[in-house]
Scaffold this motif. Structure first.
Motif, short mmCIF file in Angstrom:
data_model
loop_
_atom_site.label_atom_id
_atom_site.label_comp_id
_atom_site.label_asym_id
_atom_site.label_seq_id
_atom_site.Cartn_x
_atom_site.Cartn_y
_atom_site.Cartn_z
N ALA A 104 60.94 40.72 41.65
CA ALA A 104 60.19 39.48 41.39
C ALA A 104 61.09 38.26 41.54
O ALA A 104 60.69 37.24 42.12
CB ALA A 104 59.58 39.52 40.00
N THR A 137 52.38 38.57 42.93
CA THR A 137 52.83 38.91 41.58
C THR A 137 53.27 40.36 41.59
O THR A 137 52.51 41.23 42.02
CB THR A 137 51.69 38.74 40.55
N THR A 142 53.61 43.50 39.71
CA THR A 142 52.97 43.96 38.48
C THR A 142 53.69 45.13 37.82
O THR A 142 53.72 45.23 36.60
CB THR A 142 51.51 44.38 38.75
N TYR A 187 52.30 45.40 43.58
CA TYR A 187 52.14 43.95 43.62
C TYR A 187 50.68 43.59 43.85
O TYR A 187 49.90 44.39 44.35
CB TYR A 187 53.02 43.33 44.72
#
Length: 167
Positions: free
Chosen positions: A19, A35, A37, A52
């Motif tokens: 990230a 994002t 996850t 993601y």
């Protein structure tokens, strides 16, 4: 084999590192609103799967997948250096379709709610298919049974003593 706590810590660290690198170092214009996850890593710490989500349509999802695939080498080397492992884990990126699953579950719940409302509506108008007393009873037997029931109730009432409960 590593212990499960160590594997979980490494998986969390992989998620954080990916990230961070995606946010700060990758300048690919194909990369959409992404994002990270979740990340899962095998027990031997050799393979990591990074989940993601992408905000946008199928084109944005495909572009982001291509951008992640092209940046896989940079991400793998960054993760390998940060984890300090003998072998850097191979990274596999998987589109996390949580929103699609949530929408599907919401649709199923709405359909179940509508079906329950329909059953309730039909049950409110329902009537018995036959008579209230479906068994044949002779009129003499019905009168005798009713008299017996009344006598039993009267006998039960007279047996209760005044000062206390029934024995």
């Amino acid at each position: 084999m590593s212990d499960p706590a160590k594997v979980r810590r490494h998986a969390e660290r992989v998620r954080e590192l990916v990230a961070s690198v995606v946010r700060s170092q990758i300048k690919d214009p194909r990369l959409g609103m992404i994002t990270i996850t979740d990340a899962r890593i095998t027990a031997d710490l050799r393979d990591a799967t990074v989940f993601y989500t992408v905000l946008g349509d199928a084109v944005a999802q495909a572009d982001t997948a291509a951008a992640l695939e092209s940046a896989k080498g940079l991400l793998r080397s960054t993760v390998g250096k940060a984890l300090g492992l003998r072998h850097s884990p191979t990274l596999t990126f998987v589109l996390d379709d949580v929103q699609d699953q949530v929408k599907h579950i919401d649709d199923l719940l709405a359909a179940a709610r509508n079906a329950d409302a329909e059953v309730q509506r039909l049950a409110a108008r329902a009537e018995y298919a036959g008579e209230a007393q479906p068994y044949r009873v002779d009129d003499d037997e019905a009168d005798d049974e009713a008299d017996d029931d009344e006598a039993d109730v009267a006998a039960d009432v007279t047996e209760i003593p005044r000062g206390g409960a029934a024995r």
